[in-house]
Motif scaffolding. Structure first.
Motif, PDB file in Angstrom:
ATOM      1  N   CYS A  33      -6.155  -4.085   1.654  1.00  0.00           N
ATOM      2  CA  CYS A  33      -6.296  -3.358   2.919  1.00  0.00           C
ATOM      3  C   CYS A  33      -6.678  -4.285   4.076  1.00  0.00           C
ATOM      4  CB  CYS A  33      -7.353  -2.270   2.787  1.00  0.00           C
ATOM      5  SG  CYS A  33      -6.949  -1.000   1.578  1.00  0.00           S
ATOM      6  N   GLY A  47      -2.802   3.227  -3.607  1.00  0.00           N
ATOM      7  CA  GLY A  47      -2.719   2.297  -2.498  1.00  0.00           C
ATOM      8  C   GLY A  47      -3.845   2.446  -1.495  1.00  0.00           C
ATOM      9  N   MET A  61       0.825  -1.208   0.000  1.00  0.00           N
ATOM     10  CA  MET A  61       0.000   0.000   0.000  1.00  0.00           C
ATOM     11  C   MET A  61       0.861   1.261   0.000  1.00  0.00           C
ATOM     12  SD  MET A  61      -2.879  -1.321   2.704  1.00  0.00           S
ATOM     13  CE  MET A  61      -3.559   0.284   3.012  1.00  0.00           C
TER      14      MET A  61
END
Length: 176
Positions: free
Chosen positions: A154, A169, A25
């Motif tokens: 995530c 990201g 990310m």
């Protein structure tokens, strides 16, 4: 009172939230921010140099072009900050989102066996409740509003999820 104690015990037994893929990310976000900064710098430079070359009647427009490009650069920067630091709609684990724990999950927690692999779905006339077994939360969906998703990057459930942006990201979500 016994039910409340059982629910509190079950909340304590829930596994920790999955770890997000932070390195991926952050590298995506760094690439996206760098791309935006380079593009903004390029457009400001080209517009600034072009206004320097304006002569004659076009000189009247120099302040207009300069103000427009600097305003656009400011909007791009503010939008980027909102994207990077705003909450995309992550569903937070709390007693309101976790309870009641489905029987299959409660049995697995009490016997210390792996949780079910598939999400648990409960349907009523106007509502569909889905229990995410990765986040251990209920996702309430009104009829025709099916926008919850568990993001694999995530590692969180996001309401009104559109997609995970590989450039920045972050999950892109919202009702807009």
């Amino acid at each position: 009172m016994k039910q409340i104690q059982d629910d509190a015990d079950l909340m304590a037994l829930l596994p920790s939230m999955p770890e997000p893929r932070i390195w991926d990310m952050r590298s995506e976000a760094a690439g996206g921010c760098t791309l935006v900064a380079i593009l903004v710098a390029l457009f400001v430079t080209v517009t600034h140099l072009t206004t320097k070359l304006m002569v004659g009647w076009a000189e009247v427009y120099k302040p207009v072009f300069s103000a427009a490009i600097y305003s656009e650069a400011l909007v791009a920067g503010i939008s980027l900050l909102g994207l990077m630091f705003g909450d995309p709609g992550v569903v937070v684990r709390s007693p309101a989102t976790c309870l009641p724990v489905p029987e299959a999950v409660a049995a697995a927690l009490k016997s210390v066996t792996p949780l079910p692999k598939e999400n648990i779905v409960q349907k009523s006339e106007s509502t569909i409740m889905t229990y995410c077994v990765r986040c251990c939360i209920w996702r309430r969906t009104e009829a025709g509003d099916d926008h919850y998703h568990h993001c694999s990057m995530c590692q969180r459930c996001v309401s009104h999820h559109d997609h995970h942006c590989g450039v920045f990201g972050r999950c892109i979500a919202g009702k807009g």
